[in-house]
Structure formats: structure tokens, C-alpha cells
Design an enzyme around this catalytic site. Structure first.
Site, PDB file in Angstrom:
ATOM      1  N   CYS A   1       9.640 -16.396 -12.793  1.00 49.00           N
ATOM      2  CA  CYS A   1       8.985 -15.706 -14.076  1.00 49.00           C
ATOM      3  C   CYS A   1       9.244 -15.760 -15.620  1.00 49.00           C
ATOM      4  CB  CYS A   1       9.329 -13.643 -13.440  1.00 49.00           C
ATOM      5  SG  CYS A   1       9.045 -13.203 -11.865  1.00 49.00           S
TER       6      CYS A   1
ATOM      7  N   SER B   1       7.230  -5.741  -1.877  1.00 50.16           N
ATOM      8  CA  SER B   1       6.276  -6.533  -2.540  1.00 50.16           C
ATOM      9  C   SER B   1       5.417  -7.583  -0.738  1.00 50.16           C
ATOM     10  CB  SER B   1       6.216  -7.711  -2.916  1.00 50.16           C
ATOM     11  OG  SER B   1       5.190  -8.150  -3.939  1.00 50.16           O
ATOM     12  N   ALA B   2       4.471  -7.452  -0.167  1.00 51.61           N
ATOM     13  CA  ALA B   2       4.779  -8.072   0.854  1.00 51.61           C
ATOM     14  C   ALA B   2       3.952  -9.641   0.561  1.00 51.61           C
ATOM     15  CB  ALA B   2       3.430  -7.839   1.830  1.00 51.61           C
ATOM     16  N   HIS B   3       3.902 -10.234  -0.049  1.00 55.65           N
ATOM     17  CA  HIS B   3       4.319 -11.491  -0.842  1.00 55.65           C
ATOM     18  C   HIS B   3       5.212 -12.478   0.619  1.00 55.65           C
ATOM     19  CE1 HIS B   3       5.112 -11.370  -4.353  1.00 55.65           C
ATOM     20  NE2 HIS B   3       5.378 -12.630  -4.376  1.00 55.65           N
TER      21      HIS B   3
ATOM     22  N   GLY C   1       3.983  -5.439  -6.009  1.00 55.27           N
ATOM     23  CA  GLY C   1       5.162  -5.311  -6.030  1.00 55.27           C
ATOM     24  C   GLY C   1       5.689  -4.652  -7.238  1.00 55.27           C
TER      25      GLY C   1
END
Length: 460
Positions: free
Chosen positions: A320, A194-196, A69
Site C-alpha cells: 500500500c 479479506s478473501a484475496h 477487507g
């Protein structure tokens, strides 16, 4: 162990696991080749792209798969800015964007471009009128997340997109947190995900670029993914990402209603169970599974460790930035309490019993951390200085400056002041927040030797 950090990464969906294992056998070949194995891989890739495009709400040929992503955001921002360089080099972002967007903005500014950062209200939402006011003749791109990753607040994407469209400026939407719940409404121009975040495997991002948007891919050219994501596609992961997105969308309506009830239970009961807590984020325009609160007189890192020992995986602020010594940029932009921050983000299928157990454990855990930090009791950091009482907390991280302030506020008469000396950036947020929560007056700040002096007046 109860995993309550799905905003960072969702557990792998069973459908994603099945699709991943199946495509490891069928999708290992190069989809660009014309022989049988390549054609089979191409069919899988095309089917995954069509399924993903349907979920996103775009054409299949408008969607490219990326390695993450973050890469999708960086490629989208750079490509859109380069495609409109003849218009200008002005970029608009919100103050609460994901770090990937803000880092892309920093890189653009370092390269000579200009950036306008639009602020948010105390709930974490932007004002569409502020975005409209920030648009200029040389604006090349605007960016806005669909929903905030730390506090769950949904953004008014449709209204911002309308203003951008009227000005002829493309809008890039970071939809990483919301795509699992539904399409992003509004006339956006570019979109990333973003897939996760929705239960797919890590290492798969998506970048959608609408037809008609001027876009110039940056970096060395490549024939794959329309030149927007060079390199061999991770086909098994892509197939699993598309399959899991369709699966979670099929469950989204029922699961959203259930998770909203659980997060509302946390939002309402935490302030009742734990004193001196501030629940942040919009109370209604929010994602179903995220709730964030901050606790006075608590070190967030210690609190997270203690909750982990009690069997709960939660995060503090942004995943983050939680490893740094500076307060979350999102909480800072909102102007809310940052110390003792806990983000609970419930994955689909969370049991109500786990939430109840969390609510049982939390009060004692917070109390133990506060007791360990000595909040509030007698202090050794007070010295007289003229008409003020001075708390010297230089060299001590929050929440210590706030704890020391709380200890001595009763030692000054009503109308008297306390000057808190601190060199911790978080104090700039937490001391005003403490004043608002405790009914005292925050007067302001002034430079002091070694740091900053924060002036608080006792009014009750």
C-alpha cells in the site's frame, strides 16, 4: 515466472474457482426473496456464512460479509467507536497496523477523537504491557493485527486481548494475513479479514462482531448483513471465499511446515550470499511464508524491476505504500534499514526449485544494481567544512546518501566525523542502520539548510 507476493494477493485457489463457477448458475438471485430462486440463493449464503464462521471461531449471526477487507476494517472501527461514544473517543492502534487501520485512525482523529499509537520492538512486535499502559477510562476501542503484512511477525493478540478485556475495552483484530493459517487465539471482540489473502476472489471481506459488543453501524441504514454492509451481496464470490478458506485450512498444517523450511532457507542464506543485508522481522514468531530483508546501497524500486526481469514477482515494504517516496511505516516503526527492501511471500505450493533459483539470481542482481549506483567509489559530493567531512546529498534519494557516506568514511581518521546532508526522509532510518551494520557510531541529527545533517563518527 515465480510469483512470490502472496501477502498482497494469493493466487485463486482451485476450489474457489470451482465454487465460483458453480454458484454463478445457482446463486444469482436475491437471497432476500421468498421464491424458489431466492430461497436457493439464501441457502448458499447461509451455508457460506456458517462455513466462514466455523473457520473464524464465531457464531454465524456474528459474521457479516463486506465488499473488501478495507471496508470491513473501516466499518468495524467506525461502528465500535460509535457504539461506545458514551464511554469516550480514545482509540489505540499499533504503529505497524495495515494502512486501512491507520487511515481509519486518522479519520477518527480529524473528527475530534484521540489516538494513541503503540510502538514496536525491532522485530515488529508490540509489548502487551505497552497496550495495557495505553488503556484509559475513555478508551472506546483498541486495534491490533494478528500478524504483520510486511515482515510476517505475529503479534501477542491473546495477551493484549486479556488486558483489554480486564479494562472493559473491545479489541478489533485485523486478521487478513493470518486467517488462512488458522484461527486467531484470544478473547477478541471484533475481527476482520479479506478473501484475496487466502486464495479466494477479491471483493469479499468479513467483519465479525461478538455478541455483547456495543456496535452502531455508520452510514445510511440497510437491511442486509445486519446493517453492517449495505448493498446486494456478491453471492458467487462469497461462496467461493468460504469454500477456499475451508480448503486452505485443510492444507494449512502440512503447507506451513513446508513453507517455513523454505523461508528459513532464504533467511539464513541471503546474508551469506549477499553482503550488507539486514533480515528483518521476528525469526520464530512469524507467518510461514513471509521473509523480508533490506540491502544496503540499493534502490528498492530498481531491484524489484530487475528481479521481475529475472522472473520473480516480489514486493518492497508494504504493497500500500511502495509507490510513494517515503519509507514504509512498518520499517520506520521498527527502526530498521529501509533501502533495498524486498518482501518475499511464498504462496502454497511453491516449489523448492523456484526458491533455489531465486537464491542463485539474487546476488548478481543486487551486485548489478549496486554497480549501477556506483557503491561505493570516489565521490564528487565531498567538501571540507571545519573539523568535519561533509557529504552533500541534498536533493538525492536514498540509497545515495548512504552510498556517499560509505565512500568517504575511510577518509576521516578514527574519531573523526562525517556530516551527511539529506532531505530524504529515508535517511533518518538508513544512516543509523548503516552505522549499526558497519560498526560506526551514529551521533545524531541536527537541522541544516535545505534538510537535515546526520552526524556519524568513525570508531574503527
Amino acid at each position: 515466472m515465480a510469483y512470490f507476493d502472496t501477502a498482497s494477493a494469493a493466487p485463486l485457489h482451485p476450489v474457489a474457482r470451482q465454487a465460483l463457477l458453480a454458484s454463478l448458475d445457482e446463486g444469482w438471485a436475491d437471497p432476500a426473496r421468498l421464491y424458489r430462486e431466492g430461497r436457493r440463493a439464501r441457502l448458499l449464503l447461509d451455508a457460506a456464512r456458517e462455513a466462514m464462521a466455523e473457520c473464524v471461531g464465531c457464531r454465524p449471526d456474528e459474521l457479516a460479509f463486506t465488499p473488501s477487507g478495507t471496508r470491513a476494517v473501516h466499518s468495524g472501527v467506525a461502528g465500535a467507536l460509535a457504539g461506545r461514544r458514551r464511554v469516550g473517543s480514545h482509540l489505540i492502534v499499533s504503529a505497524v497496523e495495515h494502512s486501512s487501520v491507520l487511515h481509519a485512525a486518522e479519520t477518527h482523529e480529524t473528527g475530534g477523537g484521540s489516538v494513541t499509537q503503540v510502538g514496536v520492538d525491532r522485530a515488529g512486535a508490540v509489548d502487551p504491557a505497552a497496550y495495557a499502559a495505553a488503556l484509559r477510562e475513555d478508551t472506546a476501542l483498541a486495534c491490533l493485527q494478528s500478524a504483520n503484512h510486511e515482515v510476517g511477525t505475529e503479534q501477542p493478540v491473546s495477551r493484549v486481548a486479556e488486558a483489554c478485556r480486564a479494562a472493559g475495552v473491545p479489541l478489533l483484530v485485523d486478521a487478513a494475513q493470518s486467517l488462512g493459517w488458522g484461527r486467531v487465539e484470544g478473547d477478541w471482540s471484533l475481527l476482520t479479514g479479506s478473501a484475496h489473502k487466502w486464495g479466494g476472489p477479491s471483493g469479499v471481506g468479513l467483519l465479525a462482531v461478538r455478541k455483547g459488543v456495543r456496535f452502531a453501524p455508520q452510514g445510511p441504514g440497510d437491511e442486509r448483513e445486519s446493517g453492517r454492509a449495505p448493498g446486494f451481496e456478491n453471492l458467487p464470490a462469497i461462496v467461493a471465499a468460504a469454500a477456499s478458506l475451508r480448503a486452505v485450512r485443510a492444507e494449512a498444517a502440512a503447507e506451513a511446515a513446508r513453507l517455513r523450511e523454505l523461508t528459513e532457507r532464504i533467511r539464513s542464506r541471503v546474508p551469506e550470499l549477499v553482503p550488507d543485508v539486514q533480515v528483518v522481522g521476528d525469526p520464530s514468531r512469524r507467518l510461514p511464508g513471509i521473509v523480508t530483508f533490506s540491502c544496503l546501497y540499493v534502490d528498492g524500486e530498481t531491484l524489484l524491476h530487475e528481479l521481475d526481469r529475472a522472473g520473480f514477482s516480489v514486493s518492497s515494504g508494504s504493497s500500500c505504500t511502495s509507490g510513494t517516496l517515503t519509507p514504509s511505516h512498518v520499517l520506520k516503526a521498527m527502526g530498521v534499514l529501509s533501502e533495498g527492501n524486498v518482501r518475499v511471500s511464498l504462496p502454497p505450493g511453491t516449489a523448492a526449485e523456484d526458491v533455489e533459483r531465486f537464491l542463485e539470481v539474487l546476488p548478481g542482481t543486487v551486485a548489478a544494481v549496486r554497480e549501477k549506483l556506483g557503491a561505493p567509489a570516489a565521490t564528487e559530493t565531498v567538501r571540507a567544512a571545519g573539523p568535519d567531512l561533509v557529504v552533500d546529498a541534498l536533493g538525492r534519494r536514498c540509497p545515495i546518501p548512504v552510498i556517499e557516506l560509505a565512500k568517504v568514511i575511510g577518509d576521516v581518521p578514527v574519531g573523526g566525523t562525517v556530516r551527511v546532508l539529506s532531505d530524504d526522509e529515508a535517511a533518518r532510518l538508513d544512516i543509523p542502520a548503516w552505522c549499526g551494520m558497519r560498526g560506526q557510531e551514529y551521533v545524531g541529527e541536527e537541522p541544516a539548510e535545505g534538510g537535515t545533517a546526520y552526524l556519524v563518527r568513525r570508531i574503527r
